[in-house]
Design a protein around this motif. Structure first.
Motif, PDB file in Angstrom:
ATOM      1  N   LEU A  53     -12.215   0.884 -14.097  1.00  0.00           N
ATOM      2  CA  LEU A  53     -12.286   1.460 -13.082  1.00  0.00           C
ATOM      3  C   LEU A  53     -12.739   2.913 -13.367  1.00  0.00           C
ATOM      4  N   PRO A  54     -13.793   3.885 -12.826  1.00  0.00           N
ATOM      5  CA  PRO A  54     -14.298   5.135 -13.411  1.00  0.00           C
ATOM      6  C   PRO A  54     -13.124   5.918 -13.222  1.00  0.00           C
ATOM      7  N   ASP A  55     -12.964   7.029 -13.990  1.00  0.00           N
ATOM      8  CA  ASP A  55     -11.767   8.160 -13.817  1.00  0.00           C
ATOM      9  C   ASP A  55     -11.940   8.797 -12.432  1.00  0.00           C
ATOM     10  N   HIS A  56     -12.766   9.100 -11.889  1.00  0.00           N
ATOM     11  CA  HIS A  56     -13.027   9.504 -10.600  1.00  0.00           C
ATOM     12  C   HIS A  56     -12.533   8.832  -9.572  1.00  0.00           C
ATOM     13  N   LEU A  57     -12.907   7.367  -9.802  1.00  0.00           N
ATOM     14  CA  LEU A  57     -12.294   6.567  -8.665  1.00  0.00           C
ATOM     15  C   LEU A  57     -10.629   6.238  -8.757  1.00  0.00           C
ATOM     16  N   VAL A  58     -10.260   6.120 -10.097  1.00  0.00           N
ATOM     17  CA  VAL A  58      -8.707   6.228 -10.282  1.00  0.00           C
ATOM     18  C   VAL A  58      -8.031   7.220  -9.698  1.00  0.00           C
ATOM     19  N   LEU A  59      -8.731   8.552  -9.769  1.00  0.00           N
ATOM     20  CA  LEU A  59      -8.388   9.717  -9.015  1.00  0.00           C
ATOM     21  C   LEU A  59      -8.136   9.637  -7.593  1.00  0.00           C
ATOM     22  N   LEU A  60      -9.369   9.107  -6.929  1.00  0.00           N
ATOM     23  CA  LEU A  60      -9.350   8.670  -5.479  1.00  0.00           C
ATOM     24  C   LEU A  60      -8.199   7.859  -5.076  1.00  0.00           C
ATOM     25  N   VAL A  61      -8.110   6.760  -5.765  1.00  0.00           N
ATOM     26  CA  VAL A  61      -7.091   5.798  -5.402  1.00  0.00           C
ATOM     27  C   VAL A  61      -5.648   6.451  -5.410  1.00  0.00           C
ATOM     28  N   TRP A  62      -5.601   7.191  -6.323  1.00  0.00           N
ATOM     29  CA  TRP A  62      -4.098   7.864  -6.554  1.00  0.00           C
ATOM     30  C   TRP A  62      -4.095   8.973  -5.416  1.00  0.00           C
ATOM     31  N   SER A  63      -5.151   9.678  -5.165  1.00  0.00           N
ATOM     32  CA  SER A  63      -5.120  10.680  -3.960  1.00  0.00           C
ATOM     33  C   SER A  63      -4.762   9.940  -2.606  1.00  0.00           C
ATOM     34  N   LEU A  64      -5.334   8.997  -2.564  1.00  0.00           N
ATOM     35  CA  LEU A  64      -4.807   7.942  -1.339  1.00  0.00           C
ATOM     36  C   LEU A  64      -3.372   7.439  -1.234  1.00  0.00           C
ATOM     37  N   ILE A  65      -2.986   7.246  -2.366  1.00  0.00           N
ATOM     38  CA  ILE A  65      -1.378   6.636  -2.575  1.00  0.00           C
ATOM     39  C   ILE A  65      -0.584   8.077  -2.163  1.00  0.00           C
ATOM     40  N   VAL A  66      -0.904   9.103  -2.770  1.00  0.00           N
ATOM     41  CA  VAL A  66      -0.174  10.385  -2.203  1.00  0.00           C
ATOM     42  C   VAL A  66      -0.317  10.864  -0.717  1.00  0.00           C
ATOM     43  N   SER A  67      -1.917  10.874  -0.357  1.00  0.00           N
ATOM     44  CA  SER A  67      -1.947  11.454   1.292  1.00  0.00           C
ATOM     45  C   SER A  67      -1.548  10.365   2.170  1.00  0.00           C
ATOM     46  N   LEU A  68      -1.256   9.137   1.812  1.00  0.00           N
ATOM     47  CA  LEU A  68      -0.967   7.992   2.960  1.00  0.00           C
ATOM     48  C   LEU A  68       0.239   8.329   3.273  1.00  0.00           C
ATOM     49  N   TYR A  69       1.381   9.066   2.492  1.00  0.00           N
ATOM     50  CA  TYR A  69       2.569   9.382   2.813  1.00  0.00           C
ATOM     51  C   TYR A  69       2.881  10.327   4.170  1.00  0.00           C
ATOM     52  N   PRO A  70       1.973  11.507   3.910  1.00  0.00           N
ATOM     53  CA  PRO A  70       2.009  12.332   5.024  1.00  0.00           C
ATOM     54  C   PRO A  70       1.274  11.740   6.317  1.00  0.00           C
ATOM     55  N   LEU A  71       0.283  10.830   6.091  1.00  0.00           N
ATOM     56  CA  LEU A  71      -0.317  10.292   7.355  1.00  0.00           C
ATOM     57  C   LEU A  71       0.643   9.595   8.022  1.00  0.00           C
ATOM     58  N   GLY A  72       1.536   8.631   7.126  1.00  0.00           N
ATOM     59  CA  GLY A  72       2.597   7.656   7.665  1.00  0.00           C
ATOM     60  C   GLY A  72       3.617   8.787   8.398  1.00  0.00           C
ATOM     61  N   GLY A  73       3.703   9.786   7.902  1.00  0.00           N
ATOM     62  CA  GLY A  73       4.763  10.800   8.409  1.00  0.00           C
ATOM     63  C   GLY A  73       4.267  11.177   9.796  1.00  0.00           C
ATOM     64  N   LEU A  74       2.970  11.452   9.972  1.00  0.00           N
ATOM     65  CA  LEU A  74       2.407  11.761  11.351  1.00  0.00           C
ATOM     66  C   LEU A  74       2.537  10.762  12.184  1.00  0.00           C
TER      67      LEU A  74
END
Length: 491
Positions: A53-74
């Motif tokens: 997986l290209p580095d920028h897509l690895v970073l995108l998946v990681w960003s989604l993992i992190v940002s889904l927490y506050p989305l779930g909190g909402l």
């Protein structure tokens, strides 16, 4: 007296371990396995497709993992109000653990299943759990505590958040569960506090206010009060509860959007929005983000920074403990105004230290001291007192909706700060803290000038004072004191 004090203490601990503790714990444990989860994502993709997986897509998946927490909190914050009204405060906290159990199973089996999507879904579910717990726990404790201890009891929500942060940092150490093989267990360890709550909370009483005002069950209310206070001196508190029920006569639970339309709630809503937003925009989370870089510049070895970072969480825990002891003596307004004032001071010095970086050898040490001082100031005031506002400023009919508004605001701000902060760092460089300082100044001024003091007052007295502020020159009139039962289970 010792017996009922023990019941109240057990109620605080049982509600906290599966409530705000989970928020702090799941917020901090995700930092330790960052590289391991990114490697797992890349390996999983390569196994499926034969291509890395290209580095920028690895970073995108990681960003989604992190940002889904506050989305779930909402989502959890929006769910908390209806749950608290239909199921009650205690049952809502118990049902909330279903999200934790599902998330722990997803985390635990994600590597065996070769699915990073399971981690993403798990983060969404623990976010929902945190959103519900952060709203229902202070509501439950604020309604169960005597008015003399209401502030201190409600402050325990902030204490459990800080304990969760520190515990997550400790458990995430490389020597414990932060290693390359143990990260699924680290993420799944949220199951432990959930199981503790499921084992202990059913043995403890429901909120007496919910039982009387929402359910119309005086006998259950008296039984809950006797367990929380003991058999003596209940007449005065029961009379206050009857007054409160009378004031809510003919009402129903408010919907969130109705709070913004009612003139009688103008001061309460303004305080909730201004101070709830300020808590997330004051820059405390940014201090945690800056900490590692500042520690590195101060000469702390790279492999020791994780231990220094635990000190930042320990600072917030110490400050919230001090605030819990001081809140019934100093009052809410003093702690908020003083906390934001001190944060303005230390944030300004931190900005100067960043500007002088490289000019003097001592500036990294000054910046490091400012980080600890800023976090201490945040813990003394905003960290705990802000969470009490929705309990004390709103009556039984409006309280669940107020927590929905406050929770939605907090989680949205948390998401936006995480999204925008990297761009602010790039654009403002050493002056990154100027926007946060403006927020701190505004919050200090609002707290000192417009926020009513609620220390030592019953909910009826607070309601009467807010009525005078919202309708200057008009009296509220005598409270109705009839026997009619009010049902307010429709949100």
């Amino acid at each position: 007296m010792e017996a009922q004090g023990r019941v109240l203490l057990l109620t605080i601990c049982a509600a906290g371990i599966g409530g705000t503790f989970q928020f702090g714990y799941n917020l901090s444990i995700i930092n330790a396995p960052t590289l391991h989860i990114q490697e797992f994502t890349n390996e999983t993709w390569q196994t499926r497709t034969g291509q890395p997986l290209p580095d920028h897509l690895v970073l995108l998946v990681w960003s989604l993992i992190v940002s889904l927490y506050p989305l779930g909190g909402l989502l959890g914050a929006l769910l908390a109000g209806p749950l608290a009204v239909t199921l009650g405060r205690k049952k809502s906290l118990l049902v909330n653990n279903a999200f934790v159990l599902a998330a722990a199973a997803l985390f635990g089996f994600s590597r065996r299943a070769g699915s990073f999507e399971m981690i993403m879904l798990g983060r969404l579910l623990v976010g929902i759990s945190a959103g519900v717990g952060m709203n229902v726990q202070p509501m439950y404790l604020g309604e169960s505590a005597p008015k003399e201890l209401r502030g201190a009891v409600a402050m325990t929500s902030a204490i459990f958040t800080a304990v969760g942060l520190v515990m997550g940092q400790v458990v995430g150490l490389r020597e414990l569960l932060g290693g390359p093989q143990a990260w699924p267990l680290l993420l799944a360890s949220c199951l432990v506090p959930g199981a503790l709550q499921l084992a202990s909370l059913p043995l403890l009483p429901e909120s007496p206010r919910y039982l009387l005002i929402d359910c119309g069950d005086p006998a259950a209310c008296r039984a809950a009060l006797q367990r929380l206070r003991g058999p003596a001196d209940l007449a005065g508190e029961l009379a206050e509860l009857e007054q409160e029920r009378a004031a809510c006569r003919g009402g129903r639970a408010r919907r969130p959007w109705e709070l913004f339309r009612e003139r009688a709630l103008r001061r309460q809503v303004a305080s909730l929005v201004v101070l709830g937003g300020a808590m997330e925009l004051c820059g405390n989370d940014a201090m945690y983000a800056y900490a590692s870089a500042v520690f590195s510049q101060a000469g702390i070895p790279q492999d020791k920074i994780q231990y220094a970072a635990i000190g930042t969480g320990g600072c917030e825990l110490l400050a919230t403990l001090l605030s819990c002891l001081a809140i019934e003596r100093a009052g809410r307004r003093v702690l908020l105004t003083g906390g934001y004032g001190l944060m303005t001071c230390w944030g300004s010095v931190f900005t100067v230290a960043l500007c002088l970086q490289g000019s003097f050898s001592w500036t990294p040490y000054l910046a490091m001291a400012c980080i600890f001082a800023f976090i201490l100031s945040f813990g003394i005031g905003p960290a705990g007192v802000t969470g009490i506002l929705a309990t004390e400023l709103f009556d039984q009919m409006a309280r669940p909706a107020a927590y929905m508004v406050c929770g939605a605001l907090m989680w949205t701000m948390l998401f936006l700060v995480g999204l925008v902060f990297p761009f602010l760092v790039e654009g403002l460089s050493h002056f990154i803290y100027v926007p946060f300082l403006c927020v701190c100044v505004c919050a200090a001024l609002y707290s000192g000038i417009f926020l009513p003091e609620t220390r030592g007052k019953s909910f009826v007295e607070i309601s009467e004072e807010l009525h005078r502020l919202n309708f200057p020159g008009r009296s509220r009139g005598p409270a109705w004191a009839g026997p009619e039962v009010v049902r307010s289970t429709e949100l």
